[in-house]
Design a protein around this motif. Sequence first.
Motif, mmCIF file in Angstrom:
data_model
loop_
_atom_site.group_PDB
_atom_site.id
_atom_site.type_symbol
_atom_site.label_atom_id
_atom_site.label_comp_id
_atom_site.label_asym_id
_atom_site.label_seq_id
_atom_site.Cartn_x
_atom_site.Cartn_y
_atom_site.Cartn_z
ATOM 1 N N TYR A 1 0.851 -1.197 0.000
ATOM 2 C CA TYR A 1 0.000 0.000 0.000
ATOM 3 C C TYR A 1 0.883 1.243 0.000
ATOM 4 C CZ TYR A 1 -3.533 3.369 1.739
ATOM 5 O OH TYR A 1 -4.370 4.450 1.902
ATOM 6 N N GLU A 2 0.323 2.323 -0.494
ATOM 7 C CA GLU A 2 0.973 3.627 -0.390
ATOM 8 C C GLU A 2 0.164 4.483 0.584
ATOM 9 O OE1 GLU A 2 1.603 7.742 -2.924
ATOM 10 O OE2 GLU A 2 -0.266 6.621 -2.789
ATOM 11 N N VAL A 3 0.694 4.689 1.790
ATOM 12 C CA VAL A 3 0.044 5.612 2.710
ATOM 13 C C VAL A 3 0.023 6.984 2.045
ATOM 14 C CG1 VAL A 3 0.257 6.808 4.923
ATOM 15 C CG2 VAL A 3 0.630 4.334 4.799
ATOM 16 N N PRO A 4 -1.153 7.630 1.952
ATOM 17 C CA PRO A 4 -1.294 8.850 1.136
ATOM 18 C C PRO A 4 -0.419 10.008 1.603
ATOM 19 C CG PRO A 4 -3.437 7.966 1.750
ATOM 20 C CD PRO A 4 -2.430 7.240 2.567
ATOM 21 N N ASN A 5 -0.102 10.880 0.642
ATOM 22 C CA ASN A 5 0.662 12.092 0.987
ATOM 23 C C ASN A 5 -0.150 13.357 0.726
ATOM 24 O OD1 ASN A 5 0.654 12.264 -1.819
ATOM 25 N ND2 ASN A 5 2.776 12.938 -1.971
ATOM 26 N N GLN A 6 -1.451 13.207 0.461
ATOM 27 C CA GLN A 6 -2.292 14.345 0.120
ATOM 28 C C GLN A 6 -3.449 14.484 1.124
ATOM 29 O OE1 GLN A 6 -1.978 16.470 -2.777
ATOM 30 N NE2 GLN A 6 0.054 15.536 -2.910
ATOM 31 N N PHE A 7 -3.821 15.714 1.410
ATOM 32 C CA PHE A 7 -4.901 16.035 2.354
ATOM 33 C C PHE A 7 -6.189 15.303 1.993
ATOM 34 C CE2 PHE A 7 -8.375 18.756 3.869
ATOM 35 C CZ PHE A 7 -7.973 19.055 5.159
ATOM 36 N N PHE A 8 -6.583 15.366 0.738
ATOM 37 C CA PHE A 8 -7.834 14.755 0.284
ATOM 38 C C PHE A 8 -7.772 13.239 0.414
ATOM 39 C CE2 PHE A 8 -10.529 13.622 -3.638
ATOM 40 C CZ PHE A 8 -11.712 13.666 -2.935
ATOM 41 N N PHE A 9 -6.652 12.645 0.015
ATOM 42 C CA PHE A 9 -6.535 11.194 -0.041
ATOM 43 C C PHE A 9 -6.634 10.530 1.333
ATOM 44 C CE2 PHE A 9 -3.406 11.619 -3.890
ATOM 45 C CZ PHE A 9 -4.388 12.286 -4.609
ATOM 46 N N VAL A 10 -6.185 11.224 2.372
ATOM 47 C CA VAL A 10 -6.083 10.604 3.690
ATOM 48 C C VAL A 10 -7.379 10.674 4.495
ATOM 49 C CG1 VAL A 10 -5.317 12.621 5.018
ATOM 50 C CG2 VAL A 10 -4.468 10.348 5.627
ATOM 51 N N GLN A 11 -8.337 11.517 4.072
ATOM 52 C CA GLN A 11 -9.555 11.729 4.879
ATOM 53 C C GLN A 11 -10.369 10.470 5.159
ATOM 54 O OE1 GLN A 11 -9.846 14.612 6.446
ATOM 55 N NE2 GLN A 11 -8.000 15.241 5.320
ATOM 56 N N PRO A 12 -10.470 9.484 4.235
ATOM 57 C CA PRO A 12 -11.266 8.295 4.569
ATOM 58 C C PRO A 12 -10.787 7.548 5.804
ATOM 59 C CG PRO A 12 -10.857 8.376 2.211
ATOM 60 C CD PRO A 12 -10.018 9.462 2.827
ATOM 61 N N TRP A 13 -9.508 7.661 6.131
ATOM 62 C CA TRP A 13 -9.005 6.964 7.310
ATOM 63 C C TRP A 13 -9.546 7.598 8.602
ATOM 64 C CZ3 TRP A 13 -7.437 2.316 6.609
ATOM 65 C CH2 TRP A 13 -6.806 1.953 5.409
ATOM 66 N N PHE A 14 -9.958 8.846 8.534
ATOM 67 C CA PHE A 14 -10.630 9.474 9.676
ATOM 68 C C PHE A 14 -12.129 9.199 9.635
ATOM 69 C CE2 PHE A 14 -6.894 12.251 8.793
ATOM 70 C CZ PHE A 14 -6.193 11.984 9.952
ATOM 71 N N PHE A 15 -12.737 9.405 8.482
ATOM 72 C CA PHE A 15 -14.183 9.216 8.359
ATOM 73 C C PHE A 15 -14.591 7.784 8.685
ATOM 74 C CE2 PHE A 15 -14.611 12.819 4.952
ATOM 75 C CZ PHE A 15 -14.418 13.757 5.942
ATOM 76 N N SER A 16 -13.790 6.812 8.237
ATOM 77 C CA SER A 16 -14.139 5.405 8.479
ATOM 78 C C SER A 16 -13.954 5.025 9.942
ATOM 79 C CB SER A 16 -13.304 4.488 7.583
ATOM 80 O OG SER A 16 -11.929 4.586 7.889
ATOM 81 N N ASN A 17 -13.343 5.910 10.715
ATOM 82 C CA ASN A 17 -13.193 5.703 12.151
ATOM 83 C C ASN A 17 -14.153 6.586 12.945
ATOM 84 O OD1 ASN A 17 -12.079 4.493 14.422
ATOM 85 N ND2 ASN A 17 -10.362 5.912 14.571
ATOM 86 N N GLY A 18 -15.107 7.193 12.245
ATOM 87 C CA GLY A 18 -16.126 8.001 12.908
ATOM 88 C C GLY A 18 -15.638 9.331 13.417
ATOM 89 N N THR A 19 -14.637 9.913 12.749
ATOM 90 C CA THR A 19 -14.099 11.189 13.217
ATOM 91 C C THR A 19 -13.678 12.043 12.025
ATOM 92 O OG1 THR A 19 -12.556 12.208 14.782
ATOM 93 C CG2 THR A 19 -11.698 10.402 13.440
ATOM 94 N N SER A 20 -13.121 13.210 12.336
ATOM 95 C CA SER A 20 -12.619 14.124 11.312
ATOM 96 C C SER A 20 -11.607 15.041 11.972
ATOM 97 C CB SER A 20 -13.764 14.955 10.708
ATOM 98 O OG SER A 20 -13.262 15.914 9.778
ATOM 99 N N ILE A 21 -10.740 15.639 11.174
ATOM 100 C CA ILE A 21 -9.734 16.537 11.754
ATOM 101 C C ILE A 21 -10.325 17.888 12.128
ATOM 102 C CG2 ILE A 21 -7.882 15.384 10.506
ATOM 103 C CD1 ILE A 21 -7.769 17.859 8.666
ATOM 104 N N LEU B 1 -7.934 16.787 18.669
ATOM 105 C CA LEU B 1 -7.746 16.167 19.978
ATOM 106 C C LEU B 1 -8.693 14.997 20.229
ATOM 107 C CD1 LEU B 1 -7.055 19.250 22.275
ATOM 108 C CD2 LEU B 1 -5.438 17.796 21.024
ATOM 109 N N ASP B 2 -9.584 14.734 19.293
ATOM 110 C CA ASP B 2 -10.421 13.548 19.400
ATOM 111 C C ASP B 2 -9.497 12.321 19.387
ATOM 112 O OD1 ASP B 2 -12.098 11.364 19.080
ATOM 113 O OD2 ASP B 2 -13.259 12.236 17.449
ATOM 114 N N PRO B 3 -9.577 11.445 20.378
ATOM 115 C CA PRO B 3 -8.695 10.270 20.414
ATOM 116 C C PRO B 3 -8.744 9.415 19.150
ATOM 117 C CG PRO B 3 -9.837 10.510 22.499
ATOM 118 C CD PRO B 3 -10.449 11.521 21.563
ATOM 119 N N LYS B 4 -9.880 9.452 18.438
ATOM 120 C CA LYS B 4 -9.993 8.656 17.218
ATOM 121 C C LYS B 4 -9.109 9.208 16.094
ATOM 122 C CE LYS B 4 -14.595 6.716 17.929
ATOM 123 N NZ LYS B 4 -15.952 6.553 17.346
#
Length: 421
Positions: free
Chosen positions: A195-215, A226-229
């Motif tokens: 896998y390629e861990v993303p280097n772009q702001f847009f690309f990485v957002q699903p890893w937060f959304f799929s964990n029920g959170t957002s930056i 500061l949300d632990p998720k």
Amino acid sequence: MRRRLLSAFLLSAGLALSASVFAQSNAPGNLRLMAFGSDAQLTAIKHAVARFNQKYPNVKVEVSIDPISNGWGDYVTKVLSQYNAHSAYDVYGTAIETFRTFETRKLFIPLNDYIAKNPGFSDFAPSLFQQASYQGNTYFIPIGWNNIMINYNRALFKSAGVELPKQGWTWNDFRETAKKLTIKDSAGNVKQYGYEVPNQFFFVQPWFFSNGTSILNADWTASNMLDPKVAESLQFLHDLIQVDKVSPIPGKDMLDNQFFAGQIAMISRGHWIVENAIKAKLDMDVAIPPAKVSDTTVIGFGGYGVSSTSKNKELSEALITELTSAETQKEEGELGGGVPGRKSAAEAPGFLKFPPSAFLYYQTLPNTKPVPSPANFQEIEKIFIRYYDAMMADEMPIAEGVKRCHEEIQASFKRLAAKKE
């Protein structure tokens, strides 16, 4: 979407016109269009302008294409400089990352009346118009959109004897899959990353959304770092790199070419990658991103707006009508641009033929969230990526990174609020 810069060019009428079409409008005029994208968008736009000129033969349309190679923050800077220099275009193609910045500065005219007079827009997914609206006004007509999916090389899965991704897979499933797809030589050097861990702001957002959170918080007015998720999501990505060794450390450059060359098995991208996947004859398919809490992914989309400084607002709206037509949407989608905003175009056989699971793009649409796009997006993107890169490179502990990122994001919002007072 991030390609080499394509130079501006001029398109003008040169087609034989029937008397009835010519009578529609023979008034002279000049329009300047700033669009974005690559060859797929350029080709579709060129044909759309030709159709526009069949109806408006004496209107010259100058088109400039920006590949967004340096991100939407730089595009915002470019557009603002054009307005400051009194050289703004008539029509702009832009994306949700910029909407709030432009709307709060009143750089574009409301299109509510224009939309009401065009029932054909009912073919678009209603959520796109909702997300393109601000304080009761719609300033941008949606076009193609992208939701981040897991793009994967089917041949590499088959070669490694790994089961292809299934709907409903989890973070743990993904992690084990990435491990099986990572191949090292006898000296222990990685020949193929899982896998390629993303280097772009847009690309990485699903890893937060799929964990029920957002930056950011829900209305994009404050940090949610500061949300632990958030830390949990970042730790997961960090461990893919530093513990499992299934991904290179995110760098300045995207690794699309390595994916096309079979050196990376999975990457997080939108539909725009299809254009080059076809050219590379890659045996590629797409999967919904894995879930921790849900399989929610991110959506970003483009839209066309009319500049508040345009002297040809009606002609500009007429041009947008053609740029968002079913013909344009269908052509762009089939060439490998974004997913068409018009459902009819997204259901066309030409769009669905590749990748094999192309139907998943529209299937996921109800379960997407827009990329966080506050009016200070330029700053937020840079702040987040700076700390994200440091955390992924193991240069800063996750706990310290989220805390310092939170503080800088909050300071940015305070500056934004002070400007409004």
